[in-house]
Design a protein around this motif. Structure first.
Motif, PDB file in Angstrom:
ATOM      1  N   THR A  76      10.181   1.627  18.479  1.00 27.60           N
ATOM      2  CA  THR A  76      10.055   2.767  17.578  1.00 27.60           C
ATOM      3  C   THR A  76      11.379   3.524  17.528  1.00 27.60           C
ATOM      4  N   LEU A  77      11.480   4.492  16.643  1.00 30.65           N
ATOM      5  CA  LEU A  77      12.686   5.320  16.557  1.00 30.65           C
ATOM      6  C   LEU A  77      12.948   6.063  17.863  1.00 30.65           C
ATOM      7  N   GLU A  78      11.878   6.320  18.639  1.00 38.28           N
ATOM      8  CA  GLU A  78      12.012   6.992  19.926  1.00 38.28           C
ATOM      9  C   GLU A  78      12.313   6.010  21.056  1.00 38.28           C
ATOM     10  N   GLY A  79      12.412   4.719  20.738  1.00 36.52           N
ATOM     11  CA  GLY A  79      12.713   3.716  21.748  1.00 36.52           C
ATOM     12  C   GLY A  79      11.509   3.177  22.498  1.00 36.52           C
ATOM     13  N   LYS A  80      10.315   3.480  22.000  1.00 34.19           N
ATOM     14  CA  LYS A  80       9.094   3.005  22.664  1.00 34.19           C
ATOM     15  C   LYS A  80       8.735   1.612  22.154  1.00 34.19           C
ATOM     16  N   CYS A 128       6.798  -1.562  20.635  1.00 35.17           N
ATOM     17  CA  CYS A 128       5.811  -1.774  19.583  1.00 35.17           C
ATOM     18  C   CYS A 128       4.989  -3.003  19.950  1.00 35.17           C
TER      19      CYS A 128
END
Length: 115
Positions: free
Chosen positions: A12-16, A18
């Motif tokens: 994700t954009l937050e680095g989490k 997927c």
């Protein structure tokens, strides 16, 4: 067909991380397969570039930092692919057993069966 979880080759954009939940046969699974294929090809190309760079007579510190940064990016991607594929293979090693499976002594595929 049972649902599986799959770690996808992007975050994700937050680095989490997927993940994809489903049978692994739809559009998103094919997209993930294609992206993994591109990432593996790019890693192979990068290895050739790194070998050429290190064989060079004079390599600047900036060039070495650049190559090291690209190697770290590639290793991160390849690690994610390996983790995802390992998770999917372990689903075959440890199949979910419910009451309807009792008495079924048929063969169970192992991770080694898939190379």
């Amino acid at each position: 067909m049972t649902n599986q979880t799959r770690l996808l080759p992007w975050v994700t954009l937050e680095g989490k991380p997927c993940v994809l939940v489903g049978p692994g046969t739809g559009f998103m699974a094919r997209l993930a397969d294609n992206i993994e294929s591109v990432q593996l090809g790019m890693a192979s190309d990068l290895l050739g570039h790194v070998a050429d760079t290190l064989d060079g007579a004079k390599v600047s510190p900036e060039e070495l930092r650049f190559v090291a940064a690209r190697l770290a990016e590639s290793l991160r991607e390849i690690h994610r692919i390996a983790e995802s594929r390992g998770d999917r293979l372990s689903a075959f090693d440890h199949p979910h057993v419910d009451d309807s499976d009792e008495g079924d002594d048929g063969p169970q595929p192992s991770a080694g069966a898939f190379g």
